[in-house]
Design a protein around this motif. Structure first.
Motif: not given
Length: 89
Positions: A58-85
């Protein structure tokens, strides 16, 4: 650019959460997901999952997204998304 900051209470271990005190993870909405993942890799970060793209039905009311969980250089957890949340327009 824009900054969208959500500060959420982490659940305790008793409540089924991580019990982490402080910043548990941070998410970034980026223009180039693949480029960002490549740069993280060069800096010593690693994806914790495979990439999954979700297209809202439903493009008018998006309820979905994607994110990729990663570790950063210092082992912190990062969520990377191209569309947001959901809710962060």
């Amino acid at each position: 650019g824009h900054i969208n900051l959500a500060i959420l209470r982490c659940k305790s271990v008793k409540e089924g959460g991580s019990g982490i005190v402080g910043v548990e993870h941070i998410g970034f909405q980026v223009d180039d997901v693949d480029g960002t993942l490549a740069k993280l890799g060069r800096l010593g970060g690693n994806p914790l999952m495979d990439r999954v793209d979700v297209t809202p039905t439903d493009v008018a009311s998006p309820q979905s997204y994607y994110e990729i969980k990663c570790t950063g250089p210092d082992n912190q957890i990062l969520d990377i998304s191209g569309s947001g949340w959901v809710g962060t327009d």
